[in-house]
Design an enzyme around this catalytic site. Structure first.
Site, short mmCIF file in Angstrom:
data_model
loop_
_atom_site.label_atom_id
_atom_site.label_comp_id
_atom_site.label_asym_id
_atom_site.label_seq_id
_atom_site.Cartn_x
_atom_site.Cartn_y
_atom_site.Cartn_z
N THR A 129 0.84 -1.19 0.00
CA THR A 129 0.00 0.00 0.00
C THR A 129 0.87 1.24 0.00
OG1 THR A 129 -1.73 -1.17 1.20
CG2 THR A 129 -1.83 1.22 1.23
N HIS A 153 5.92 1.67 9.27
CA HIS A 153 6.09 1.16 10.62
C HIS A 153 6.54 2.26 11.58
CE1 HIS A 153 5.27 -2.66 8.91
NE2 HIS A 153 6.48 -2.96 8.51
#
Length: 283
Positions: free
Chosen positions: A109, A153
């Site tokens: 994504t 992240h």
């Protein structure tokens, strides 16, 4: 280990271990037992394309290649607001036209959001796109190996430690142009398990999320054991950002975000077109 355990793979990141802690440790009443493997999302994307494992955490970007064999579960994944990938550079305000950009995967994504952003703001286009493990991206930008890096992240919280600058937030661009949340990670399960089993898995994932919210301390050892030396405060930030109402139920906005991302990406030639009923959940 018994043969009736379901093989599941998800990342060791705090949001995934938080979500799946109760289920993985047999605390979700009536839920099927799990045989857990840990792998970064670029690895689980490949597993899905090869039809490996019963249940997988993957990027929403890989769905157009795997939805014939796998069904999208309506819970357990990661969508949200204010949690998009970042483009980082050594110099503030750098121009990326024709430059080299490191990305964690071309089936992510993050990559789709980056390409949609670049199509809007870089008429000349970027130059080379170089795939590398996400934990190597910030050092590569810092050391001049690449001109920019697309990070995901916990890098959202730590990039300043590398002396880097945020050039753009892919999530901000997505939200500003669509008004929708950012679809990041999906939970998928093999259609061959059957509709009743898939509904059982969805309920187990939903219950595991809610149990994690109800007793956050219960998951802390599991999260810490797999957080790759991440600072506990950063792990808590990570969970707070990526585990939200969409983790319990995609809902109307969640499904609209997934379909919107994949339709826009298909229009840019980045993914195959999505079938009309491809996202429908059995039952």
């Amino acid at each position: 280990m018994t043969d009736d355990r379901l093989k599941i793979a998800f990342s060791p990141c705090p949001n995934d271990t938080f979500v799946f802690d109760a289920w993985a440790h047999g605390r979700v009443p009536g839920a099927p037992a799990l045989d857990v493997a840990f792998a970064d999302i670029d690895v689980t994307n490949g597993m899905a394309e090869r039809g490996e494992f019963d249940v997988l955490k993957v990027s929403y970007a890989v769905l157009p290649w795997v939805l014939e064999e796998y069904a999208l579960l309506p819970c357990g994944g990661a969508l949200g607001r204010g949690c998009g990938p970042l483009v980082l550079t050594r110099e503030a305000g750098a121009d990326l036209t024709g430059k080299t950009v490191a990305v964690p995967s071309e089936r992510s994504t993050a990559y789709l959001l980056f390409r949609l952003w670049a199509a809007d703001v870089l008429p000349g286009g970027v130059g080379e796109v170089r795939v590398m493990p996400f934990d190597r991206i910030m050092p590569a930008v810092r050391d001049g190996e690449v001109d920019a890096g697309l990070v995901i992240h916990e890098a959202r919280f730590t990039y300043q430690n590398y002396g880097l600058h945020k050039l753009a937030d892919m999530g901000e661009h997505w939200e500003a142009t669509t008004g929708l949340p950012i679809p990041l990670g999906a939970i998928i399960a093999k259609r061959s398990l059957g509709g009743a089993r898939l509904r059982e898995l969805a309920e187990a994932a939903r219950t595991s999320v809610r149990m994690a919210w109800d007793e956050p301390e219960a998951s802390r050892p599991y999260v810490a054991a797999h957080a790759q030396e991440m600072d506990p405060a950063v792990a808590d930030q990570h969970i707070a950002l990526y585990v939200n109402e969409f983790s319990a139920d995609l809902g109307e906005d969640g499904y609209a975000a997934v379909r919107g991302l994949l339709e826009r990406a298909a229009a840019e030639g980045l993914v195959p077109p999505l079938g009309r009923d491809a996202l429908d959940f059995p039952g």
